[in-house]
Design an enzyme around this catalytic site. Structure first.
Site, short mmCIF file in Angstrom:
data_model
loop_
_atom_site.label_atom_id
_atom_site.label_comp_id
_atom_site.label_asym_id
_atom_site.label_seq_id
_atom_site.Cartn_x
_atom_site.Cartn_y
_atom_site.Cartn_z
N ILE A 34 -0.76 7.10 3.44
CA ILE A 34 0.19 6.74 4.50
C ILE A 34 1.46 6.17 3.88
O ILE A 34 2.58 6.51 4.29
CB ILE A 34 -0.41 5.69 5.46
N MET A 78 0.01 9.42 10.90
CA MET A 78 0.09 7.95 10.92
C MET A 78 1.43 7.47 10.38
O MET A 78 2.02 6.51 10.89
CB MET A 78 -1.05 7.34 10.10
N GLY A 137 0.86 -1.19 0.00
CA GLY A 137 0.00 0.00 0.00
C GLY A 137 0.89 1.23 0.00
O GLY A 137 0.51 2.31 0.49
N ALA A 138 2.08 1.08 -0.59
CA ALA A 138 3.15 2.09 -0.47
C ALA A 138 2.92 3.35 -1.28
O ALA A 138 3.60 4.36 -1.07
CB ALA A 138 4.49 1.47 -0.87
N ALA A 139 1.96 3.32 -2.22
CA ALA A 139 1.72 4.53 -3.01
C ALA A 139 0.61 5.39 -2.41
O ALA A 139 0.26 6.44 -2.96
CB ALA A 139 1.37 4.15 -4.46
N ASP A 184 -2.25 6.35 18.66
CA ASP A 184 -3.03 6.71 19.85
C ASP A 184 -2.15 7.29 20.96
O ASP A 184 -2.55 8.25 21.63
CB ASP A 184 -3.81 5.48 20.35
N ASP A 240 2.14 -1.76 -4.41
CA ASP A 240 0.79 -1.17 -4.44
C ASP A 240 0.17 -1.58 -5.77
O ASP A 240 0.83 -2.20 -6.62
CB ASP A 240 0.85 0.37 -4.30
N HIS A 269 -7.97 -0.15 18.74
CA HIS A 269 -7.80 1.09 17.97
C HIS A 269 -9.12 1.51 17.33
O HIS A 269 -9.27 1.51 16.12
CB HIS A 269 -6.70 0.93 16.92
N ALA A 323 -3.81 -1.18 8.40
CA ALA A 323 -5.13 -1.13 7.76
C ALA A 323 -6.25 -1.33 8.77
O ALA A 323 -6.20 -2.25 9.59
CB ALA A 323 -5.21 -2.20 6.67
P1 NAD Z 1 -5.09 5.49 0.79
O1 NAD Z 1 -6.33 5.15 0.03
O2 NAD Z 1 -4.50 6.82 0.62
O3 NAD Z 1 -3.95 4.41 0.48
C1 NAD Z 1 -4.21 3.05 0.52
C2 NAD Z 1 -3.36 2.40 -0.54
O4 NAD Z 1 -3.61 0.99 -0.49
C3 NAD Z 1 -3.72 2.85 -1.97
O5 NAD Z 1 -2.56 3.34 -2.61
C4 NAD Z 1 -4.26 1.61 -2.64
O6 NAD Z 1 -3.93 1.49 -4.00
C5 NAD Z 1 -3.55 0.53 -1.82
N1 NAD Z 1 -4.21 -0.78 -1.94
C6 NAD Z 1 -5.51 -1.09 -1.94
N2 NAD Z 1 -5.66 -2.42 -2.11
C7 NAD Z 1 -4.43 -2.95 -2.19
C8 NAD Z 1 -3.93 -4.25 -2.37
N3 NAD Z 1 -4.74 -5.31 -2.50
N4 NAD Z 1 -2.60 -4.43 -2.42
C9 NAD Z 1 -1.75 -3.37 -2.29
N5 NAD Z 1 -2.16 -2.10 -2.13
C10 NAD Z 1 -3.49 -1.90 -2.07
O7 NAD Z 1 -5.42 5.21 2.34
P2 NAD Z 1 -4.54 5.65 3.61
O8 NAD Z 1 -4.97 6.98 4.07
O9 NAD Z 1 -3.12 5.41 3.32
O10 NAD Z 1 -5.06 4.60 4.71
C11 NAD Z 1 -4.79 3.24 4.57
C12 NAD Z 1 -5.41 2.43 5.72
O11 NAD Z 1 -4.79 2.78 6.96
C13 NAD Z 1 -6.89 2.68 5.91
O12 NAD Z 1 -7.53 1.46 6.16
C14 NAD Z 1 -6.95 3.56 7.16
O13 NAD Z 1 -8.16 3.44 7.85
C15 NAD Z 1 -5.80 2.98 7.94
N6 NAD Z 1 -5.26 3.86 9.00
C16 NAD Z 1 -4.89 3.26 10.17
C17 NAD Z 1 -4.35 4.00 11.19
C18 NAD Z 1 -3.90 3.34 12.46
O14 NAD Z 1 -3.69 4.04 13.45
N7 NAD Z 1 -3.67 2.04 12.50
C19 NAD Z 1 -4.21 5.38 11.04
C20 NAD Z 1 -4.59 5.97 9.84
C21 NAD Z 1 -5.15 5.19 8.83
C1 LMR Z 2 -6.85 7.18 12.94
O1 LMR Z 2 -6.90 6.91 14.13
O2 LMR Z 2 -6.58 8.33 12.54
C2 LMR Z 2 -7.03 6.10 11.92
O3 LMR Z 2 -7.49 4.92 12.51
C3 LMR Z 2 -7.86 6.50 10.75
C4 LMR Z 2 -9.29 6.74 11.07
O4 LMR Z 2 -10.14 6.18 10.38
O5 LMR Z 2 -9.58 7.50 11.99
#
Ligand code: NAD
Ligand code: LMR
Length: 342
Positions: free
Chosen positions: A36, A251, A31-33, A174, A57, A201, A142
């Site tokens: 986050i 994040m 999910g590197a592109a 958190d 990605d 979380h 995720a």
């Molecule tokens: P984003 O949409 O900007 O990026 C996600 C990336 O995942 C995209 O580039 C997409 O192409 C890629 N992707 C989707 N399916 C894929 C697959 N099968 N294989 C490889 N790559 C794939 O989203 P984001 O803002 O980066 O958030 C990503 C996730 O992190 C979300 O689920 C979000 O809720 C979660 N998140 C968690 C925390 C935490 O504290 N744990 C904090 C923030 C966000």
């Molecule tokens: C966060 O805590 O910011 C992440 O889990 C993303 C969200 O959906 O709030």
């Protein structure tokens, strides 16, 4: 044509290479592109304990890899797409895999609302990890983390490669938020304001333990307001981004902090590295909660020692009571999903 362009780009990204450091690890970001993935990869590129940063990605990873590969730190950077067994190439030899792949929230959604899309993404990526890097440490970003971590664990169990010391839910954001919000309220330096946060979380499962910070005295209204802000800090960002996603930069900072701590413990051989993380844990075994975040000491094999809850105030005990049924529901949902296709 698109396929050919991607193939070419992937091939050229593979060609980017700098000399690999000794005693350093291959780290994969899936999910590197994304929002986050990109800043997280940037922060990881700065760590000399990484010899190879391997990015995956569905799009744009060759470009991100080419860009990062110009930074004058030791890590070689490669970028792969799904074609040409890109996921296999990304994962083979990886010691750490970080997974921010998945969709983020929009205003009005809960993290659990992401389950239908993200559960399948995480299951498939975990299956690939079990096949291509079964001994890697897997760091799940995720959402919903409370459920996606059990999914990874169940997939690994199916492949007979589950090691509970190596599967982590990243809850670092958190504690980063708690530190910042309390330091704002108390007019202290966030670097010296350490707040223990336990649980899971999402919303009520996020439990700040203010009573465990020596010298911190909060009045009743600050206690309530800060508890709520830490539990729902993610919503602040989702609302402010107004449909443009959720926290990405904070994040990435938190994800890099956790990954760097794990590298310190696994590659640099540092002792006494402690981070909060959501792992398979016995802390609430009596209550039937299988996964829980507390402070965890990290060692060469990942989880070295899981710290207990310590003493809780009456307010914190009430928060814990509220969190338990929600956590159990979230964990069961992940478990059921991982087994439903058997
Ligand atoms: P984003 O949409 O900007 O990026 C996600 C990336 O995942 C995209 O580039 C997409 O192409 C890629 N992707 C989707 N399916 C894929 C697959 N099968 N294989 C490889 N790559 C794939 O989203 P984001 O803002 O980066 O958030 C990503 C996730 O992190 C979300 O689920 C979000 O809720 C979660 N998140 C968690 C925390 C935490 O504290 N744990 C904090 C923030 C966000
Ligand atoms: C966060 O805590 O910011 C992440 O889990 C993303 C969200 O959906 O709030």
């Amino acid at each position: 044509m698109l396929f050919a362009t991607r193939t070419l780009a992937a091939a050229s990204a593979r060609a980017f290479s700098t000399s690999a450091a000794q005693n350093a690890a291959k780290v994969a970001v899936l999910g590197a592109a994304g929002g986050i993935g990109q800043p997280l990869s940037l922060l990881l590129k700065a760590n000399p304990a990484i010899s190879h940063l391997s990015l995956y990605d569905l799009f744009n990873t060759p470009g991100v890899a080419a860009d990062l590969s110009h930074i004058n730190t030791p890590a070689k950077v490669t970028g792969f797409l799904p074609d040409n067994e890109g996921l296999k190439q990304t994962l083979e030899g990886a010691q750490i895999v970080v997974i921010p792949a998945g969709v983020p929230r929009k205003p009005g959604m809960s993290r659990d609302d992401l389950f239908n899309t993200n559960a399948g993404i995480v299951r498939d990526l975990a299956t690939a990890c079990a096949q291509y890097c079964p001994k890697a440490h897997v760091l799940v970003i995720a959402n919903p983390v409370n459920s996606t971590v059990p999914i990874v664990a169940e997939v690994f169990k199916k492949h007979n490669v589950f090691d509970p010391r190596r599967v982590f839910g990243v809850t670092t954001l958190d504690v980063v938020r708690a530190s910042r919000f309390v330091s704002e309220n108390q007019d202290t330096n966030p670097a010296d304001t350490n707040i223990t946060v336990v649980g899971g979380h999402s919303g009520v499962t996020i439990i700040p333990l203010f009573s465990q910070t020596p010298g911190l005295k909060l009045n009743e209204s600050d206690l309530k307001a800060l508890t709520h802000r830490i539990q729902y800090g993610g919503d602040e960002v989702v609302k402010a981004k107004n449909g443009g996603g959720s926290a990405t930069l904070s994040m990435a900072y938190a994800g890099a902090r956790f990954t760097n701590s794990l590298l310190d413990a696994t590659v640099n051989g540092k002792k006494g590295i402690i981070e909060p993380t959501y792992v398979k844990s016995d802390v609430l075994a009596k209550e039937g909660v299988e996964y829980f975040s507390t402070k965890v000491e990290l060692g060469p094999n990942g989880v070295e020692k899981i710290h207990g809850l310590g003493e809780l105030s009456a307010h914190e005990q009430a928060l814990l009571k509220e969190a338990i049924p929600e956590l159990k529901k979230n964990i069961q949902k992940g478990y059921d999903f991982a087994h439903k296709t058997e």
